[in-house]
Design an enzyme around this catalytic site. Structure first.
Site, short mmCIF file in Angstrom:
data_model
loop_
_atom_site.label_atom_id
_atom_site.label_comp_id
_atom_site.label_asym_id
_atom_site.label_seq_id
_atom_site.Cartn_x
_atom_site.Cartn_y
_atom_site.Cartn_z
N TYR A 80 2.20 -9.66 1.94
CA TYR A 80 2.09 -8.49 1.07
C TYR A 80 3.17 -7.47 1.42
O TYR A 80 3.89 -6.98 0.54
CB TYR A 80 0.71 -7.85 1.21
CG TYR A 80 0.52 -6.62 0.38
CD1 TYR A 80 0.17 -6.71 -0.96
CD2 TYR A 80 0.69 -5.34 0.92
CE1 TYR A 80 -0.01 -5.58 -1.75
CE2 TYR A 80 0.53 -4.21 0.15
CZ TYR A 80 0.17 -4.33 -1.19
OH TYR A 80 0.01 -3.20 -1.95
N SER A 94 4.89 -0.20 -2.37
CA SER A 94 3.90 0.25 -1.40
C SER A 94 4.59 0.91 -0.23
O SER A 94 5.73 0.58 0.10
CB SER A 94 3.05 -0.92 -0.91
OG SER A 94 2.23 -0.54 0.19
#
Length: 271
Positions: free
Chosen positions: A168, A154
């Site tokens: 995350y 990401s």
């Protein structure tokens, strides 16, 4: 076959895409099926995977899809998924570790349990599933056409940005580093290992922020290129890394983020 078609061909290849019932995983699976690959789609919700596979098979594309349940959140779940894959194929040309979870909470109330849960799916499962499927990847690999592993990182693993998703963002940075580590270790096995580092795309995970066209436009306004990601952006990156065009690329963290990975708020002399 024309040169361009041959260069980017994945025809006849066998792939597994985890978490592919929605979002980026479904985009990647769709691209592979449209380009002639046989794609296994697995996620916790097996019925959703079957429905997606049926929808893809209804496109009239040269590839085929099959959907079934696969839970990577536990060691037992990974073992069951590996057994299911081995029962369906003796080789695996492409593994896309797309399954992932997130957790959002303010710093002062971010729970202890959110770290184990998120790292378990986003990092531990990537390592464990890839290792357990290594014999199938090696069976498909050759000098001219390596087997391919793509992990889902990401832009949040590249930029120091939490947005209340502390575990995350840290997990995606770990995915990037694990990708580089495995790329080096698997090179001798003729297996490439790369990662996508996407910016904002419409998915179940980002529905809270991109669920409507208005929301998507607002989020896209924060992206240098001026929009959120589209399915073809994932499709192009997938076909590049999985075809002969990308056979010499390994250890790369590919930003698919409209410029967010190089975005910053720093200024030196200009106001």
């Amino acid at each position: 076959m024309a040169y361009l078609d041959e260069l980017f061909s994945v025809a006849g290849k066998t792939a597994l895409v985890t978490g592919a019932a929605t979002g980026i995983g479904r985009m990647a699976a769709t691209a592979l099926v449209k380009a002639g690959a046989g794609v296994m789609i697995a996620s916790r919700k097996g019925e959703d995977c079957i429905q997606v596979a049926n929808a893809l098979n209804g496109l009239g594309a040269p590839g085929r899809a099959e959907g079934f349940a696969g839970d990577v959140s536990s060691e037992a779940g990974i073992a069951a998924l590996v057994a299911e894959v081995k029962a369906r194929t003796g080789k695996l040309d492409i593994l896309i570790n797309n399954a992932g979870v997130s957790w959002g909470a303010p710093l002062e109330s971010f729970p202890y349990s959110a770290w184990a849960k998120v790292f378990g799916v986003n990092v531990t499962a990537v390592f464990h599933l890839t290792r357990e499927l290594l014999p199938l990847l090696e069976a498909a690999a050759s000098d001219a056409d390596p087997a391919r592993v793509i992990n889902l990182g990401s832009v949040m693993g590249t930029q120091p940005l939490a947005d209340d998703a502390y575990s995350y963002t840290a997990s995606k940075a770990a995915v990037h580093h694990l990708t580089r580590t495995l790329a080096l270790e698997f090179a001798a096995c003729r297996i490439t290992v790369n990662a996508f580092a996407p910016g904002p795309f419409q998915s179940r995970m980002t529905a809270f922020a991109t669920g409507t066209d208005e929301q998507a436009k607002h989020v896209g306004g924060h992206v240098p290129i001026g929009r959120i990601g589209a399915p073809d952006d994932i499709a192009g990156a997938t076909l590049y890394l999985c075809s002969r065009a990308g056979s010499y690329v390994t250890g790369a963290i590919l930003p698919i983020d409209g410029g967010q990975s190089v975005q910053h708020g720093l200024t030196l002399f200009k106001e």
